[in-house]
Design an enzyme around this catalytic site. Sequence first.
Site, short mmCIF file in Angstrom:
data_model
loop_
_atom_site.label_atom_id
_atom_site.label_comp_id
_atom_site.label_asym_id
_atom_site.label_seq_id
_atom_site.Cartn_x
_atom_site.Cartn_y
_atom_site.Cartn_z
N GLY A 172 0.84 -1.20 0.00
CA GLY A 172 0.00 0.00 0.00
C GLY A 172 0.87 1.24 0.00
N PHE A 194 -12.90 22.26 13.01
CA PHE A 194 -13.45 21.02 12.49
C PHE A 194 -14.36 20.43 13.57
CE2 PHE A 194 -12.11 17.86 9.09
CZ PHE A 194 -12.03 18.79 8.09
N ARG A 233 -14.59 8.28 14.38
CA ARG A 233 -13.38 9.06 14.13
C ARG A 233 -13.71 10.55 14.01
NH1 ARG A 233 -11.08 11.25 9.76
NH2 ARG A 233 -12.24 10.15 8.15
N GLN A 239 -17.92 4.64 9.59
CA GLN A 239 -18.35 6.04 9.61
C GLN A 239 -19.11 6.43 8.35
OE1 GLN A 239 -15.42 9.59 9.56
NE2 GLN A 239 -16.43 9.66 11.55
N HIS A 292 -20.13 9.67 6.53
CA HIS A 292 -19.82 11.10 6.53
C HIS A 292 -21.11 11.88 6.29
CE1 HIS A 292 -18.05 14.96 5.57
NE2 HIS A 292 -16.86 14.51 5.92
N ARG A 323 -19.12 13.54 13.76
CA ARG A 323 -19.74 13.08 12.52
C ARG A 323 -20.90 12.13 12.74
NH1 ARG A 323 -14.43 12.28 8.64
NH2 ARG A 323 -14.09 14.52 8.37
N LEU A 326 -17.45 13.35 -1.76
CA LEU A 326 -17.27 13.96 -0.44
C LEU A 326 -17.26 15.49 -0.51
CD1 LEU A 326 -16.44 13.60 2.58
CD2 LEU A 326 -14.07 13.64 1.79
#
Lengths: 587, 232
Positions: A14, A119, A398, A240, A242, A286, A252
């Site tokens: 990765g 945020f 998160r 999650q 969003h 979130r 997004l």
Amino acid sequence: MSIPRKRFDTLVIGAGGGGLRAALQLSQAEANVAVVSKVFPTRSHTVAAQGGINAALANVLPDNWHWHMYDTVKGSDYLGDQDAIEYMCRAASHIVIELEHAGVPFSRLNNGKIYQRAFGGQSQDFGGEQAARTCAAADRTGHAILHTLYQQNIRAKTHFFDEFFAIDLIKDEEGYILGAVILSIETGEPYIIEAKTTLLATGGAGQIFRTNTNARINTGDGMAMALRADIPIQDMEFFQFHPTGIAGKGMLITEGARGEGGFLVNKNGERFMERYATHAKDLASRDVVSRSIAIEVREGRGCGPKGDHVLLKVDHLGADVVAKRLPGIRDTVLTFLHMDPVEKPIPVFPTAHYTMGGIPTNRYGQVVAPLGQGAEEPIPGLYAVGECACVSVHGANRLGGNSLLDIIVFGRAAGNDIIDFLKENRFHRPLDEGSVDQALSRLARWDQRGEGESVDALRQELQQTMEDYCGVFREEKVLQEGVNKVKAMEARLAAVRIQDHSSVFNTQRIEAMELENLFDVALATVTSALARQESRGAHSRVDYPERDDEHWLKHSLFYKKDHRLDFKPVRTKPLSVDSFPPKPRVY
Amino acid sequence: MKFLIYRYNPEKDQAPYMQEFTLDNIEPGMMLLDALLRIKADKDETLSFRHSCGEGVCGSDGININGSNGLSCITPLSQLKQPVEVRPLPGLPVIRDLVVDMSQFYQQYRAVKPYLIVHDPEPEIERLQSPHDRDKLDGLYECIMCACCSTACPSFWWNPDKFRGPAALLQSWRFLADSRDQATAQRLEELEGAYKVFRCHTIMNCVNVCPKGLNPTKAIGNIKKLMLKRLI
């Protein structure tokens, strides 16, 4: 058949931010590193991260790492491991400054320091006023970080295997991980990479859901490889959604849009988040914002002809702020909705986004599992970082801006720990041929010819099922049906046939192996979700609406064999400060 | 809707050919990538092409569409004349169907040392940079390395081994323009000669095709100006 073999100190699978940060640490220490990636490194999904990376630099408002730690523990709904969270939040400022030194083009304040924005879930002084903790490069922070890390790896002369697909880990009978069998996508040839240490940094698995913000490559390959190597994966029920994906499409729209002053409205034009989170409003966590949107829509206050979404307003911010701070999302909205967010609000709906769960690790990036002596014994030679891992700093939910931080902090930490491991393990262990054969048989299976179900149709059915049976709101009956359906579909995998049997750049064979990976991860997700009888963070059970710390303040572990579930305690003790005991979570 | 798609499988085909596909039920808002995926799923599973993020940020899916380079994921079908001719990016060796070998393109990128070079010791905090200096990187750092520009450039077609090409030169300027970088002299020296920069004849195909709206020609102009300034 003789397969080419190559030897390295470390194999990194990765090439997103986590893999590249680890590789950089290792290359700079003159370890011999191979980075294997199924796409060219800068195509990895880190590139799509928008809003930024959290660090208590206090460039805009007062801040310190301990407040950041509090917010992260609270955001995790107390499921995060507090030793790892302390480590991450303490390291954050240094890590961001290192990135700046490496060349990341952060946006700047008038005094020349790194720009920081507000945020969700951020506070000063343990739950007080809103903080501004997210360091940003406009709304392209992931792109800026990923490209910089790739560039620094070029400089450090890291060895890249671009467009190679990892088939499976190689494991010997004593449980050591010895590398992996990989496939050149271009030529169709398998290779054996022997490595003293292997780091999985394969990212998340958003593709188990139909509407998601993720790239097509996010198929949970590393998690599935771990499962097939008899390693459990942790906390998979926590996925999650969003709050602000473009409705029906999934692209997004960064939380930074709300951080810059945007807010959500329902069909009455009401700023409804004021009702759900009186203090933080649109910048609540979130999970809270996503549930609120889903409730607005369910109770008939959604917008549009079908009443199936809400609106995100940034049109009051002015063209200058949007051009300066949110240029990327303006492009995206112009391209996919043919409208300008400077003039009109954006239709949004909660969209599958981030895998909180993953391969269990400790804060050194070592993969840990119960091997007979304890709940967290390191698996020798195997590391994991980033979204494919579960360290666990995100717990049940998160915070925005903590995923880029996670990959950089733990990519670096894993790199350092590997350097130590290499000092003590100077030689390659003998290769386990049986394990290699097993990996090769996984590849050979797709040589079967004839008529059968198609990869694409089965994938779409899986994604739709996961969306319908394992979405934002969950309950026993629906989840049980979901488990049954996914199991039944998995049984059909054996009858799938591909029509492309070429060696050269056979994308269909890759998609077929990705589908196998998606099934492993989807089953882990829906099975773990059925088991957890409480609501915590992103896991909302209609039939168990309360958090239940007495019975469920624990991590779940899913095994591929018999789909068995096990549990282990949450690490509630931080490294140096007092622990944050569970409290009701109010924003 | 009719599509003509370039096909070539080195294991089967003597030569490349164009294959026709027809898709019904084109929905409004569909992008070319959606059409390619549908063709692969429903008509011919052997069609090979790269793609990933689906929103124009990863740069995987640069292809040639009706004669012009672009990203399939952000090219709306409604803008395209029929039959839609889809070919691999021109000028690079074809591996299979729409997949090209990008080695030369990446080689040129690596050759410009696309990383920040600083000789001073690292400060304890971030290096300061004024918003004005940071603004100079806008329009440069956003490059997604899709290769649409370099493979639209006749100078790159002729000398892909010697001419750096618009994408690499845009990156070269990204570091020359960075107030933090301290390798200006070295960078300019390494661009000397008749080919690396000076094969650019300001044809500006690169500007016309860039899916991110960047301007490599202007960046190349800035490099040339800086080189000239050093001479006098």
